[in-house]
Design an enzyme around this catalytic site. Structure first.
Site, PDB file in Angstrom:
ATOM      1  N   ASN A   9      -8.895  -3.335  -0.027  1.00 48.40           N
ATOM      2  CA  ASN A   9      -9.018  -4.470  -0.940  1.00 48.40           C
ATOM      3  C   ASN A   9      -8.621  -5.722  -0.165  1.00 48.40           C
ATOM      4  O   ASN A   9      -7.444  -5.975   0.048  1.00 48.40           O
ATOM      5  CB  ASN A   9      -8.094  -4.276  -2.150  1.00 48.40           C
ATOM      6  CG  ASN A   9      -8.117  -5.487  -3.068  1.00 48.40           C
ATOM      7  OD1 ASN A   9      -9.001  -6.336  -2.977  1.00 48.40           O
ATOM      8  ND2 ASN A   9      -7.139  -5.570  -3.967  1.00 48.40           N
ATOM      9  N   LYS A  11      -8.822  -8.687  -1.135  1.00 46.81           N
ATOM     10  CA  LYS A  11      -8.413  -9.789  -2.021  1.00 46.81           C
ATOM     11  C   LYS A  11      -9.174 -11.062  -1.623  1.00 46.81           C
ATOM     12  O   LYS A  11     -10.329 -10.972  -1.246  1.00 46.81           O
ATOM     13  CB  LYS A  11      -6.898  -9.984  -1.975  1.00 46.81           C
ATOM     14  CG  LYS A  11      -6.129  -8.669  -2.116  1.00 46.81           C
ATOM     15  CD  LYS A  11      -4.702  -8.860  -2.420  1.00 46.81           C
ATOM     16  CE  LYS A  11      -3.993  -7.519  -2.340  1.00 46.81           C
ATOM     17  NZ  LYS A  11      -2.784  -7.459  -3.129  1.00 46.81           N
ATOM     18  N   HIS A  94      -7.333  -4.654 -11.658  1.00 49.00           N
ATOM     19  CA  HIS A  94      -6.253  -4.814 -10.672  1.00 49.00           C
ATOM     20  C   HIS A  94      -5.109  -5.593 -11.321  1.00 49.00           C
ATOM     21  O   HIS A  94      -5.332  -6.482 -12.133  1.00 49.00           O
ATOM     22  CB  HIS A  94      -6.795  -5.544  -9.439  1.00 49.00           C
ATOM     23  CG  HIS A  94      -5.844  -5.522  -8.293  1.00 49.00           C
ATOM     24  ND1 HIS A  94      -4.770  -6.377  -8.213  1.00 49.00           N
ATOM     25  CD2 HIS A  94      -5.796  -4.737  -7.187  1.00 49.00           C
ATOM     26  CE1 HIS A  94      -4.105  -6.114  -7.086  1.00 49.00           C
ATOM     27  NE2 HIS A  94      -4.702  -5.123  -6.453  1.00 49.00           N
ATOM     28  N   GLU A  96      -3.342  -7.922 -10.262  1.00 44.58           N
ATOM     29  CA  GLU A  96      -3.417  -9.383 -10.082  1.00 44.58           C
ATOM     30  C   GLU A  96      -4.369  -9.992 -11.108  1.00 44.58           C
ATOM     31  O   GLU A  96      -4.159 -11.103 -11.585  1.00 44.58           O
ATOM     32  CB  GLU A  96      -3.845  -9.706  -8.636  1.00 44.58           C
ATOM     33  CG  GLU A  96      -2.701  -9.462  -7.666  1.00 44.58           C
ATOM     34  CD  GLU A  96      -3.119  -9.117  -6.251  1.00 44.58           C
ATOM     35  OE1 GLU A  96      -4.294  -9.307  -5.891  1.00 44.58           O
ATOM     36  OE2 GLU A  96      -2.249  -8.636  -5.495  1.00 44.58           O
ATOM     37  N   GLU A 162      -1.272   1.982  -9.246  1.00 41.54           N
ATOM     38  CA  GLU A 162      -0.705   0.894  -8.443  1.00 41.54           C
ATOM     39  C   GLU A 162       0.510   0.308  -9.166  1.00 41.54           C
ATOM     40  O   GLU A 162       0.364  -0.609  -9.997  1.00 41.54           O
ATOM     41  CB  GLU A 162      -1.747  -0.206  -8.235  1.00 41.54           C
ATOM     42  CG  GLU A 162      -2.954   0.234  -7.450  1.00 41.54           C
ATOM     43  CD  GLU A 162      -3.524  -0.926  -6.631  1.00 41.54           C
ATOM     44  OE1 GLU A 162      -3.693  -0.754  -5.432  1.00 41.54           O
ATOM     45  OE2 GLU A 162      -3.770  -1.992  -7.205  1.00 41.54           O
ATOM     46  N   GLY A 168       2.001  -5.552  -2.494  1.00 34.83           N
ATOM     47  CA  GLY A 168       2.275  -6.713  -1.643  1.00 34.83           C
ATOM     48  C   GLY A 168       3.745  -6.976  -1.414  1.00 34.83           C
ATOM     49  O   GLY A 168       4.119  -8.056  -0.955  1.00 34.83           O
ATOM     50  N   SER A 208       1.590  -1.307  -1.046  1.00 42.07           N
ATOM     51  CA  SER A 208       2.277  -1.352   0.250  1.00 42.07           C
ATOM     52  C   SER A 208       2.026  -0.104   1.101  1.00 42.07           C
ATOM     53  O   SER A 208       2.940   0.394   1.778  1.00 42.07           O
ATOM     54  CB  SER A 208       3.779  -1.593   0.060  1.00 42.07           C
ATOM     55  OG  SER A 208       3.983  -2.855  -0.542  1.00 42.07           O
ATOM     56  N   GLY A 229      -4.238  -2.904   0.267  1.00 42.18           N
ATOM     57  CA  GLY A 229      -4.421  -4.350   0.266  1.00 42.18           C
ATOM     58  C   GLY A 229      -4.123  -4.938   1.635  1.00 42.18           C
ATOM     59  O   GLY A 229      -4.947  -4.885   2.548  1.00 42.18           O
TER      60      GLY A 229
HETATM   61  C1  PEP Z   1      -3.778  -3.911  -3.667  1.00 40.42           C
HETATM   62  O1  PEP Z   1      -4.120  -5.085  -3.537  1.00 40.42           O
HETATM   63  O2  PEP Z   1      -4.432  -3.174  -4.401  1.00 40.42           O
HETATM   64  C2  PEP Z   1      -2.626  -3.437  -2.928  1.00 40.42           C
HETATM   65  C3  PEP Z   1      -2.245  -2.216  -3.117  1.00 40.42           C
HETATM   66  O3  PEP Z   1      -2.035  -4.334  -2.074  1.00 40.42           O
HETATM   67  P1  PEP Z   1      -0.960  -3.979  -0.935  1.00 40.42           P
HETATM   68  O4  PEP Z   1      -1.474  -2.792  -0.173  1.00 40.42           O
HETATM   69  O5  PEP Z   1      -0.894  -5.214  -0.089  1.00 40.42           O
HETATM   70  O6  PEP Z   1       0.333  -3.665  -1.607  1.00 40.42           O
END
Ligand code: PEP
Length: 248
Positions: A9, A11, A94, A96, A162, A168, A208, A229
């Site tokens: 992803n 983003k 998601h 976000e 998630e 993040g 993460s 991400g």
């Molecule tokens: C995501 O954006 O779905 C995500 C899991 O981000 P990250 O891996 O940066 O935590």
């Protein structure tokens, strides 16, 4: 056995030359790869990504879509607009989108249903906040969020657990925490669609994920891949994560 699914992803990152370079590096590495790989980029990069990925093992995904085919929805993109570009996956719900753009279970489910009807496969995200986890409400929240899923087709669906506090932040769920949530979600799938469909649905972990923690997370029985991400922006890091996927 479920084939591992690794999804990047991006983003709101990247540009045309970067996505081309990234896929030119990634694609030759996937020749004998046991996993399915999806790269989800911003809307403007989809045409380049789809063109470069044509005929390769990489599938291209978007990060959102609307629930209508067309209409007065300024700024939105319909599922058919995505399929026309050669996009085959879309991320929906998601955290976000939920937190910053008022996405709800209802709208996420509408988007996901429309995407499936247009022929897209959906990565449907759900997960609890830190407060909800600290209050011991993780499974209750996952139960609520997953209640709308009965309107979706389990065949063109992957769930992504998630936890919001892990996205993040550099603080991933432990493999045990992920396994508990995934096993619960698989039970929900069984209740919605029956044991057979539940056994086939892939449930990804997101939050993460790095090359250092991916192996332990993906070794869990109900963790079928990852939605990545930050680490997916670096092709070396994402390749290393893909290499941790167990053989199907
Ligand atoms: C995501 O954006 O779905 C995500 C899991 O981000 P990250 O891996 O940066 O935590």
């Amino acid at each position: 056995m479920r084939r591992p699914l690794l999804a990047a992803n991006w983003k709101m990152h990247g540009n045309c030359s970067r996505v081309q370079e990234y896929l030119d590096t990634l694609i030759p590495r996937l020749d004998a790869c046991p996993a399915e790989v999806v790269v989800c980029v911003p809307f403007t990069l989809l045409p380049v990504a789809a063109m470069v990925a044509t005929g390769s093992p990489v599938a291209v995904g978007a990060q959102n879509c609307h629930w209508e085919e067309e209409g007065a929805f300024t700024g939105e993109i319909s599922p058919l607009m995505l399929t026309e570009l050669g996009v085959s996956w879309v991320i929906v719900g998601h955290s976000e989108r939920r937190r910053l753009f008022n996405e709800t279970d209802e709208t996420a489910c509408q988007r996901a249903g429309a995407a499936q009807r247009a022929g897209l496969a959906v990565i449907y995200c759900l997960g609890e906040t830190l407060q909800e986890r600290e209050e011991g409400r993780t499974l209750e929240v996952l139960g609520q969020q997953s209640a709308v899923l009965d309107r979706l087709d389990p065949q063109r669906l992957a769930l992504a657990y998630e936890p919001v506090w892990a996205i993040g932040t550099g603080r991933n769920a432990t493999p045990e925490q992920a396994q508990e949530a995934h096993a619960f979600l698989r039970g929900r799938c069984a209740a919605l669609w029956g044991e057979g469909a539940a056994a086939d649905v892939r449930i990804l972990y997101g939050g993460s994920v790095t090359a250092h923690n991916a192996q332990a997370l993906l070794a869990q029985g109900d963790v079928d891949g990852a939605l990545v991400g930050g680490a997916s922006l670096d092709v070396e890091a994402f390749s290393a994560i893909i290499r941790t996927a167990p053989c199907a």
